[in-house]
Motif scaffolding. Structure first.
Motif, PDB file in Angstrom:
ATOM      1  N   LEU A 113      88.552 131.070 -48.997  1.00  0.00           N
ATOM      2  CA  LEU A 113      88.729 129.728 -49.554  1.00  0.00           C
ATOM      3  C   LEU A 113      88.300 129.737 -51.014  1.00  0.00           C
ATOM      4  O   LEU A 113      87.221 130.200 -51.355  1.00  0.00           O
ATOM      5  N   SER A 114      89.151 129.198 -51.863  1.00  0.00           N
ATOM      6  CA  SER A 114      88.820 129.134 -53.289  1.00  0.00           C
ATOM      7  C   SER A 114      88.004 127.877 -53.568  1.00  0.00           C
ATOM      8  O   SER A 114      87.783 127.037 -52.699  1.00  0.00           O
ATOM      9  N   ILE A 115      87.578 127.755 -54.802  1.00  0.00           N
ATOM     10  CA  ILE A 115      86.796 126.586 -55.222  1.00  0.00           C
ATOM     11  C   ILE A 115      87.610 125.308 -55.058  1.00  0.00           C
ATOM     12  O   ILE A 115      87.060 124.257 -54.726  1.00  0.00           O
ATOM     13  N   TRP A 116      88.908 125.372 -55.229  1.00  0.00           N
ATOM     14  CA  TRP A 116      89.761 124.183 -55.103  1.00  0.00           C
ATOM     15  C   TRP A 116      89.800 123.696 -53.659  1.00  0.00           C
ATOM     16  O   TRP A 116      89.806 122.490 -53.400  1.00  0.00           O
ATOM     17  N   HIS A 117      89.813 124.623 -52.727  1.00  0.00           N
ATOM     18  CA  HIS A 117      89.780 124.220 -51.321  1.00  0.00           C
ATOM     19  C   HIS A 117      88.487 123.465 -51.003  1.00  0.00           C
ATOM     20  O   HIS A 117      88.491 122.442 -50.316  1.00  0.00           O
ATOM     21  N   TRP A 118      87.360 123.980 -51.503  1.00  0.00           N
ATOM     22  CA  TRP A 118      86.077 123.335 -51.251  1.00  0.00           C
ATOM     23  C   TRP A 118      85.987 121.976 -51.935  1.00  0.00           C
ATOM     24  O   TRP A 118      85.404 121.034 -51.374  1.00  0.00           O
ATOM     25  N   LEU A 119      86.562 121.856 -53.134  1.00  0.00           N
ATOM     26  CA  LEU A 119      86.551 120.565 -53.823  1.00  0.00           C
ATOM     27  C   LEU A 119      87.373 119.521 -53.069  1.00  0.00           C
ATOM     28  O   LEU A 119      86.948 118.371 -52.909  1.00  0.00           O
ATOM     29  N   VAL A 120      88.543 119.901 -52.605  1.00  0.00           N
ATOM     30  CA  VAL A 120      89.381 118.975 -51.833  1.00  0.00           C
ATOM     31  C   VAL A 120      88.663 118.590 -50.541  1.00  0.00           C
ATOM     32  O   VAL A 120      88.641 117.409 -50.161  1.00  0.00           O
ATOM     33  N   PHE A 121      88.046 119.552 -49.884  1.00  0.00           N
ATOM     34  CA  PHE A 121      87.302 119.280 -48.656  1.00  0.00           C
ATOM     35  C   PHE A 121      86.149 118.305 -48.941  1.00  0.00           C
ATOM     36  O   PHE A 121      85.917 117.359 -48.181  1.00  0.00           O
ATOM     37  N   GLY A 122      85.430 118.502 -50.034  1.00  0.00           N
ATOM     38  CA  GLY A 122      84.325 117.617 -50.407  1.00  0.00           C
ATOM     39  C   GLY A 122      84.791 116.201 -50.688  1.00  0.00           C
ATOM     40  O   GLY A 122      84.147 115.229 -50.284  1.00  0.00           O
TER      41      GLY A 122
ATOM     42  N   LEU B  88      85.314 110.551 -48.931  1.00  0.00           N
ATOM     43  CA  LEU B  88      86.152 109.404 -48.621  1.00  0.00           C
ATOM     44  C   LEU B  88      85.940 108.925 -47.184  1.00  0.00           C
ATOM     45  O   LEU B  88      85.933 107.718 -46.916  1.00  0.00           O
ATOM     46  N   LEU B  89      85.778 109.857 -46.262  1.00  0.00           N
ATOM     47  CA  LEU B  89      85.590 109.479 -44.863  1.00  0.00           C
ATOM     48  C   LEU B  89      84.217 108.861 -44.608  1.00  0.00           C
ATOM     49  O   LEU B  89      84.098 107.833 -43.941  1.00  0.00           O
TER      50      LEU B  89
ATOM     51  N   GLY C 142      77.201 105.792 -49.305  1.00  0.00           N
ATOM     52  CA  GLY C 142      76.224 104.937 -48.634  1.00  0.00           C
ATOM     53  C   GLY C 142      76.071 105.270 -47.164  1.00  0.00           C
ATOM     54  O   GLY C 142      74.967 105.288 -46.624  1.00  0.00           O
ATOM     55  N   ARG C 143      77.177 105.531 -46.492  1.00  0.00           N
ATOM     56  CA  ARG C 143      77.128 105.820 -45.058  1.00  0.00           C
ATOM     57  C   ARG C 143      76.392 107.130 -44.792  1.00  0.00           C
ATOM     58  O   ARG C 143      75.604 107.227 -43.856  1.00  0.00           O
ATOM     59  N   PHE C 144      76.606 108.118 -45.643  1.00  0.00           N
ATOM     60  CA  PHE C 144      75.939 109.403 -45.466  1.00  0.00           C
ATOM     61  C   PHE C 144      74.431 109.268 -45.688  1.00  0.00           C
ATOM     62  O   PHE C 144      73.630 109.788 -44.915  1.00  0.00           O
ATOM     63  N   SER C 145      74.028 108.539 -46.721  1.00  0.00           N
ATOM     64  CA  SER C 145      72.596 108.370 -46.981  1.00  0.00           C
ATOM     65  C   SER C 145      71.937 107.530 -45.892  1.00  0.00           C
ATOM     66  O   SER C 145      70.787 107.780 -45.523  1.00  0.00           O
ATOM     67  N   ASP C 146      72.647 106.534 -45.370  1.00  0.00           N
ATOM     68  CA  ASP C 146      72.106 105.741 -44.255  1.00  0.00           C
ATOM     69  C   ASP C 146      71.911 106.608 -43.019  1.00  0.00           C
ATOM     70  O   ASP C 146      70.915 106.490 -42.306  1.00  0.00           O
ATOM     71  N   MET C 147      72.867 107.478 -42.775  1.00  0.00           N
ATOM     72  CA  MET C 147      72.783 108.364 -41.623  1.00  0.00           C
ATOM     73  C   MET C 147      71.578 109.305 -41.758  1.00  0.00           C
ATOM     74  O   MET C 147      70.841 109.525 -40.800  1.00  0.00           O
TER      75      MET C 147
END
Length: 77
Positions: free
Chosen positions: A4-13, A18-19, A23-28
């Motif tokens: 996986l290139s850096i672009w794949h990881w950026l798109v995944f991030g 977005l999902l 805020g939701r991640f920090s609350d979790m």
């Protein structure tokens, strides 16, 4: 190929952000931290020494010396 290139990881991030959203991640993560703290507090309470037993009228405590029982020598007097 297969890596996986850096672009794949950026798109995944970006998709993960977005999902879940910032805020939701920090609350979790805050909820997870609260759960860990309450678990540690509960474990510390279990390790604390148990309260001293209360003496109830008419009951002997296990640490008390047994009461003397009458023997044949004391009955003869």
């Amino acid at each position: 190929m297969g890596g996986l290139s850096i672009w794949h990881w950026l798109v995944f991030g970006v998709i993960v952000l977005l999902l879940f959203g910032k805020g939701r991640f920090s609350d979790m993560m805050g909820d997870v931290a609260k759960g860990i703290k309450s678990f540690k507090k509960g474990m510390a309470e279990d390790d604390a020494s148990p309260p001293a037993p209360r003496h109830i009228e008419g009951q002997r405590t296990p640490d008390a010396a047994p009461s003397p029982t009458p023997t044949a020598e004391t009955d003869r007097r």
